[in-house]
Design a protein around this motif. Structure first.
Motif, mmCIF file in Angstrom:
data_model
loop_
_atom_site.group_PDB
_atom_site.id
_atom_site.type_symbol
_atom_site.label_atom_id
_atom_site.label_comp_id
_atom_site.label_asym_id
_atom_site.label_seq_id
_atom_site.Cartn_x
_atom_site.Cartn_y
_atom_site.Cartn_z
ATOM 1 N N ASN A 1 1.057 -1.214 -0.220
ATOM 2 C CA ASN A 1 0.099 0.087 -0.229
ATOM 3 C C ASN A 1 0.698 0.658 -0.137
ATOM 4 O OD1 ASN A 1 0.790 0.927 3.103
ATOM 5 N ND2 ASN A 1 -1.217 -1.119 3.262
ATOM 6 N N THR B 1 -7.403 10.916 0.207
ATOM 7 C CA THR B 1 -6.924 9.463 0.202
ATOM 8 C C THR B 1 -6.626 8.990 0.549
ATOM 9 O OG1 THR B 1 -7.199 10.221 -2.509
ATOM 10 C CG2 THR B 1 -6.281 7.591 -1.947
ATOM 11 N N THR C 1 -4.501 2.021 -0.446
ATOM 12 C CA THR C 1 -4.492 2.652 -1.474
ATOM 13 C C THR C 1 -3.282 2.324 -1.978
ATOM 14 O OG1 THR C 1 -5.415 4.598 -1.393
ATOM 15 C CG2 THR C 1 -3.640 4.078 -3.176
#
Ligand code: FES
Ligand code: FES
Length: 159
Positions: free
Chosen positions: A22, A57, A62
């Motif tokens: 990530n 974000t 992510t």
């Protein structure tokens, strides 16, 4: 391992990382950008918030590959030439933290808000910041800091 190029705080950086990693791990462990914090690791607290093409974000959920070809801004990239951004300065001026663990994520989420809405109402601020958790409970000062930053944005200082 893949050799990835990430645009971070205005600079292209080469990093060896696996596609499954990530973004938070890459920022902290591979690039030593430790201003971005690990809180829950599940997208629930906002401590790991960064901007990807201006959008707040959760970097913990992510994949790093999703950040390739975007412009990544971390807390380290808000200050310019030794001058804090208006949101950073407002958090300092209002003392909008205790332990400071949530602060990077708060500041980046607030930056996103003020770029889209220069003079948010208190309701808009609370709604926008809702996903960012402060375990120390400094919410009133955080809201106050965002209001203060919105005033300095009105003087042309936001970024
Ligand atoms: S650490 Fe990413 S949302 Fe909590
Ligand atoms: S200041 Fe401690 S978690 Fe927000």
């Amino acid at each position: 391992m893949d050799n990835l190029v990430l645009s971070i705080n205005g600079r292209n950086q080469h990093v060896l990382a696996s596609a499954e990693e990530n973004l938070l791990t890459v920022l902290r462990d591979r690039l030593a950008l430790t201003g971005t914090k690990y809180g829950c690791g599940e997208g629930q607290c906002g401590a790991c918030t960064v901007l990807l093409d201006g959008r707040a974000t959760r970097s913990c959920i992510t994949p790093v590959t999703a950040a390739v070809s975007t412009k990544i801004i971390t807390i380290e990239g808000l200050e310019q030439n030794g001058v804090l951004s208006p949101v950073q300065q407002a958090f300092l001026d209002e003392g909008a933290f205790q332990c400071g663990y949530c602060t990077s994520g708060m500041i980046l989420s607030a930056t996103e808000l003020l770029r889209a809405t220069q003079h948010p109402t208190e309701e808009q601020i609370v709604k926008h910041m809702n996903g960012n958790i402060c375990r120390c409970g400094t919410y009133p000062r955080i809201v106050q800091a965002i209001k203060r930053a919105s005033q300095s944005a009105a003087k042309g200082g936001n970024r």
